[in-house]
Design an enzyme around this catalytic site. Structure first.
Site, PDB file in Angstrom:
ATOM      1  N   SER A  25      55.995  26.573   7.126  1.00  0.00           N
ATOM      2  CA  SER A  25      55.726  26.085   5.781  1.00  0.00           C
ATOM      3  C   SER A  25      56.913  25.316   5.241  1.00  0.00           C
ATOM      4  O   SER A  25      57.951  25.202   5.880  1.00  0.00           O
ATOM      5  CB  SER A  25      55.419  27.222   4.809  1.00  0.00           C
ATOM      6  OG  SER A  25      56.563  28.040   4.653  1.00  0.00           O
ATOM      7  N   TYR A  58      52.378  23.198   5.365  1.00  0.00           N
ATOM      8  CA  TYR A  58      51.723  23.583   4.117  1.00  0.00           C
ATOM      9  C   TYR A  58      52.783  24.056   3.133  1.00  0.00           C
ATOM     10  O   TYR A  58      53.854  24.513   3.515  1.00  0.00           O
ATOM     11  CB  TYR A  58      50.658  24.662   4.348  1.00  0.00           C
ATOM     12  CG  TYR A  58      51.185  25.936   4.955  1.00  0.00           C
ATOM     13  CD1 TYR A  58      51.589  26.999   4.155  1.00  0.00           C
ATOM     14  CD2 TYR A  58      51.286  26.077   6.338  1.00  0.00           C
ATOM     15  CE1 TYR A  58      52.087  28.171   4.720  1.00  0.00           C
ATOM     16  CE2 TYR A  58      51.775  27.235   6.905  1.00  0.00           C
ATOM     17  CZ  TYR A  58      52.169  28.279   6.092  1.00  0.00           C
ATOM     18  OH  TYR A  58      52.660  29.430   6.647  1.00  0.00           O
TER      19      TYR A  58
END
Length: 126
Positions: A25, A58
């Site tokens: 992430s 993400y």
């Protein structure tokens, strides 16, 4: 027809952390996440201005007002602390929606504190 337009951008943020062994992430200061209109777990493109690397991951929320931009997991191999990055997300929309849509553009200083926002990019001239 569906078009893919820039939804949001955090421009020239400085990588503050890089955690190879953290679950993947990019952790983004919650204030910047909200200003850009990005959601946790939303797919984002990362463009490393310093070395030219481009990748997707993400977004996750970092502490509000912390200035944290932390690239995690395997993506950490594409950045070093101090690199400048652009975080961008795109949205699908109809031609009618695209005709009136304006992205959220967030600009930061070297400490990743928001300096200003905008909804358009100036026309580039020679």
């Amino acid at each position: 027809m569906q078009l893919s337009l820039l939804k949001a951008k955090i421009h020239r943020a400085t990588v503050s952390h890089s955690e190879l062994n953290y679950e993947g992430s990019i952790a983004i200061d919650g204030l910047l996440l909200e200003a850009a209109g990005l959601y946790e777990f939303e797919k984002v493109h990362i463009w490393n201005v310093t070395n030219g690397a481009r990748f997707t991951t993400y977004a996750i929320r970092a502490e509000h007002g912390s200035g944290i931009i932390s690239v995690n997991g395997g993506a950490a191999r594409y950045v070093q602390v101090g690199d400048l990055v652009i975080v961008a997300a795109f949205a699908q929309m109809s031609e009618d929606e695209a005709a009136v849509f304006r992205p959220n553009l967030v600009y930061v200083n070297a400490a990743n504190a928001m300096t200003h926002t905008n909804h358009s990019i100036p026309t580039q001239v020679a």
